[in-house]
Design a protein around this motif. Sequence first.
Motif, PDB file in Angstrom:
ATOM      1  N   HIS A  26      91.145  93.644  74.073  1.00  0.00           N
ATOM      2  CA  HIS A  26      90.844  92.870  73.288  1.00  0.00           C
ATOM      3  C   HIS A  26      90.807  92.894  71.050  1.00  0.00           C
ATOM      4  CE1 HIS A  26      91.165  89.413  75.895  1.00  0.00           C
ATOM      5  NE2 HIS A  26      92.268  89.518  75.998  1.00  0.00           N
ATOM      6  N   ARG A  27      91.528  92.646  70.173  1.00  0.00           N
ATOM      7  CA  ARG A  27      90.673  92.527  69.029  1.00  0.00           C
ATOM      8  C   ARG A  27      89.958  91.192  68.514  1.00  0.00           C
ATOM      9  NH1 ARG A  27      94.554  92.611  63.982  1.00  0.00           N
ATOM     10  NH2 ARG A  27      92.247  94.213  63.374  1.00  0.00           N
ATOM     11  N   VAL A  28      88.455  91.637  68.453  1.00  0.00           N
ATOM     12  CA  VAL A  28      87.596  90.763  68.344  1.00  0.00           C
ATOM     13  C   VAL A  28      87.114  90.607  66.572  1.00  0.00           C
ATOM     14  CG1 VAL A  28      85.729  89.893  69.234  1.00  0.00           C
ATOM     15  CG2 VAL A  28      86.920  90.832  70.720  1.00  0.00           C
ATOM     16  N   LEU A  29      87.253  89.192  66.398  1.00  0.00           N
ATOM     17  CA  LEU A  29      85.404  88.863  64.933  1.00  0.00           C
ATOM     18  C   LEU A  29      85.034  88.877  64.665  1.00  0.00           C
ATOM     19  CD1 LEU A  29      86.020  89.179  62.226  1.00  0.00           C
ATOM     20  CD2 LEU A  29      87.499  87.697  62.586  1.00  0.00           C
ATOM     21  N   ASP A  30      83.764  88.789  64.929  1.00  0.00           N
ATOM     22  CA  ASP A  30      82.481  88.563  65.143  1.00  0.00           C
ATOM     23  C   ASP A  30      82.101  87.495  63.696  1.00  0.00           C
ATOM     24  OD1 ASP A  30      80.271  86.962  65.408  1.00  0.00           O
ATOM     25  OD2 ASP A  30      79.119  89.192  66.151  1.00  0.00           O
ATOM     26  N   LEU A  31      81.776  86.527  63.252  1.00  0.00           N
ATOM     27  CA  LEU A  31      81.585  85.592  62.180  1.00  0.00           C
ATOM     28  C   LEU A  31      79.985  85.911  61.950  1.00  0.00           C
ATOM     29  CD1 LEU A  31      84.914  82.737  61.965  1.00  0.00           C
ATOM     30  CD2 LEU A  31      84.913  85.427  60.933  1.00  0.00           C
ATOM     31  N   GLY A  32      79.432  85.997  60.892  1.00  0.00           N
ATOM     32  CA  GLY A  32      78.272  86.480  60.658  1.00  0.00           C
ATOM     33  C   GLY A  32      77.781  86.999  62.127  1.00  0.00           C
ATOM     34  N   CYS A  33      77.537  88.159  61.529  1.00  0.00           N
ATOM     35  CA  CYS A  33      77.961  89.542  62.930  1.00  0.00           C
ATOM     36  C   CYS A  33      76.266  89.632  62.733  1.00  0.00           C
ATOM     37  CB  CYS A  33      78.569  90.733  63.419  1.00  0.00           C
ATOM     38  SG  CYS A  33      78.028  91.299  61.675  1.00  0.00           S
ATOM     39  N   GLY A  34      75.396  89.832  61.682  1.00  0.00           N
ATOM     40  CA  GLY A  34      74.268  90.723  62.409  1.00  0.00           C
ATOM     41  C   GLY A  34      74.420  92.077  61.804  1.00  0.00           C
ATOM     42  N   ASP A  35      73.589  92.545  62.963  1.00  0.00           N
ATOM     43  CA  ASP A  35      73.827  94.388  62.742  1.00  0.00           C
ATOM     44  C   ASP A  35      75.065  94.582  63.374  1.00  0.00           C
ATOM     45  OD1 ASP A  35      72.927  93.819  65.012  1.00  0.00           O
ATOM     46  OD2 ASP A  35      70.908  94.811  64.654  1.00  0.00           O
ATOM     47  N   ASP A  76      81.367  80.421  54.490  1.00  0.00           N
ATOM     48  CA  ASP A  76      82.097  79.250  53.727  1.00  0.00           C
ATOM     49  C   ASP A  76      83.409  80.216  52.299  1.00  0.00           C
ATOM     50  OD1 ASP A  76      80.537  77.286  54.702  1.00  0.00           O
ATOM     51  OD2 ASP A  76      78.832  78.189  53.505  1.00  0.00           O
ATOM     52  N   ASP A  77      83.628  80.732  52.750  1.00  0.00           N
ATOM     53  CA  ASP A  77      84.791  81.414  51.980  1.00  0.00           C
ATOM     54  C   ASP A  77      85.803  81.103  53.224  1.00  0.00           C
ATOM     55  OD1 ASP A  77      83.293  81.623  49.152  1.00  0.00           O
ATOM     56  OD2 ASP A  77      83.214  83.961  49.822  1.00  0.00           O
ATOM     57  N   ASP A  78      87.136  81.690  52.001  1.00  0.00           N
ATOM     58  CA  ASP A  78      88.620  81.408  53.302  1.00  0.00           C
ATOM     59  C   ASP A  78      88.873  82.486  54.089  1.00  0.00           C
ATOM     60  OD1 ASP A  78      89.993  78.962  52.722  1.00  0.00           O
ATOM     61  OD2 ASP A  78      91.153  79.736  50.744  1.00  0.00           O
ATOM     62  N   LEU A  79      89.379  83.074  55.152  1.00  0.00           N
ATOM     63  CA  LEU A  79      88.595  84.038  55.829  1.00  0.00           C
ATOM     64  C   LEU A  79      90.365  84.953  55.732  1.00  0.00           C
ATOM     65  CD1 LEU A  79      88.275  83.478  59.307  1.00  0.00           C
ATOM     66  CD2 LEU A  79      86.955  84.306  58.277  1.00  0.00           C
ATOM     67  N   ASP A  80      91.278  85.107  53.918  1.00  0.00           N
ATOM     68  CA  ASP A  80      92.215  85.461  53.883  1.00  0.00           C
ATOM     69  C   ASP A  80      93.178  86.534  53.930  1.00  0.00           C
ATOM     70  OD1 ASP A  80      92.709  83.395  52.271  1.00  0.00           O
ATOM     71  OD2 ASP A  80      91.556  83.548  50.450  1.00  0.00           O
ATOM     72  N   PHE A  81      92.409  87.546  54.472  1.00  0.00           N
ATOM     73  CA  PHE A  81      91.926  89.188  55.151  1.00  0.00           C
ATOM     74  C   PHE A  81      92.909  89.384  55.812  1.00  0.00           C
ATOM     75  CE2 PHE A  81      88.183  88.060  56.587  1.00  0.00           C
ATOM     76  CZ  PHE A  81      88.851  88.218  57.960  1.00  0.00           C
ATOM     77  N   ALA A  82      92.925  87.764  57.082  1.00  0.00           N
ATOM     78  CA  ALA A  82      93.569  87.786  58.379  1.00  0.00           C
ATOM     79  C   ALA A  82      94.988  87.174  58.425  1.00  0.00           C
ATOM     80  CB  ALA A  82      92.213  87.705  59.237  1.00  0.00           C
ATOM     81  N   GLU A  83      95.604  87.733  59.266  1.00  0.00           N
ATOM     82  CA  GLU A  83      97.068  86.764  59.184  1.00  0.00           C
ATOM     83  C   GLU A  83      96.761  85.697  60.131  1.00  0.00           C
ATOM     84  OE1 GLU A  83     100.654  89.945  59.578  1.00  0.00           O
ATOM     85  OE2 GLU A  83     100.301  90.185  57.963  1.00  0.00           O
ATOM     86  N   ASP A  84      97.478  85.214  60.283  1.00  0.00           N
ATOM     87  CA  ASP A  84      97.317  83.829  62.151  1.00  0.00           C
ATOM     88  C   ASP A  84      97.699  84.946  63.011  1.00  0.00           C
ATOM     89  OD1 ASP A  84      97.397  82.745  59.540  1.00  0.00           O
ATOM     90  OD2 ASP A  84      99.610  81.037  60.741  1.00  0.00           O
ATOM     91  N   GLY A  85      96.505  84.341  64.500  1.00  0.00           N
ATOM     92  CA  GLY A  85      96.953  84.836  65.166  1.00  0.00           C
ATOM     93  C   GLY A  85      96.865  86.249  65.457  1.00  0.00           C
ATOM     94  N   SER A  86      95.329  86.708  63.971  1.00  0.00           N
ATOM     95  CA  SER A  86      95.536  88.164  64.077  1.00  0.00           C
ATOM     96  C   SER A  86      94.911  88.775  64.904  1.00  0.00           C
ATOM     97  CB  SER A  86      95.520  88.871  62.873  1.00  0.00           C
ATOM     98  OG  SER A  86      94.312  87.839  62.332  1.00  0.00           O
ATOM     99  N   PHE A  87      93.584  88.151  65.821  1.00  0.00           N
ATOM    100  CA  PHE A  87      92.551  88.455  66.772  1.00  0.00           C
ATOM    101  C   PHE A  87      93.134  87.476  68.173  1.00  0.00           C
ATOM    102  CE2 PHE A  87      91.236  89.575  62.417  1.00  0.00           C
ATOM    103  CZ  PHE A  87      90.195  90.806  62.707  1.00  0.00           C
ATOM    104  N   ASP A  88      92.436  88.563  69.068  1.00  0.00           N
ATOM    105  CA  ASP A  88      92.233  87.615  70.332  1.00  0.00           C
ATOM    106  C   ASP A  88      90.924  86.708  70.127  1.00  0.00           C
ATOM    107  OD1 ASP A  88      94.761  89.080  71.810  1.00  0.00           O
ATOM    108  OD2 ASP A  88      93.747  90.520  70.489  1.00  0.00           O
TER     109      ASP A  88
END
Length: 206
Positions: A26-35, A76-88
């Motif tokens: 799985h490709r996983v993105l954590d928004l506000g991932c801390g350490d 609070d900014d856009d997630l412009d670095f990622a394409e639609d559905g690019s993470f599981d």
Amino acid sequence: MVESLYLDLKARPDLEVISRLVDPGHRVLDLGCGDGIFLKMLREKRGAEVLGMEISQVEIAKCIANGVPVIQSDLDDDLDFAEDGSFDLVILSQTLQQMRRPDRLLRRLVRVGKRGAVSFINFGHFHCRWQLMLAGSMPRTTQIPYQWYNTPNIHLGTIRDFRRLCKHLGIRIVQEIPIGFSFPLLTAAWPNLFAVGCVFVIERAQ
């Protein structure tokens, strides 16, 4: 390092729930991932391909030390670095209430992720209601340890409020996993009153 993380997961049952949503590859993105230690565990123990997003320079340095790839950005900014559905799976853990526009962040989350896992703090828990009713003061609990004047939580909401927001945004709630430290049957039956929090698995409505 990883062994100590398991102890942390026992204190954070929401993260334990989220970890079970991750399958190998799985490709996983954590928004506000801390350490980044949670992402490190997902990579090493669940076989995930991980990426973190964090604004704090201090936490970013910890991510790098933990070998976790991270992008510096404000949620609070856009997630412009990622394409639609690019993470599981896109993770948002106990952070939504700190955002200026939670509605916009949820829209972005389900755009870039096939599914999202949102760990939500429930301000409708009976301890909060009890403190407001009897003491007449803003509640403080294990989940909400701050004073009213120094809290980062600027949008207080309940499980019922989150459901209504998702309906308004056209976001489908795939699963709800209420989190409670006591009264498991009551937590399952009436989560808005007895759950300290909830993990919502969400996706964009087709």
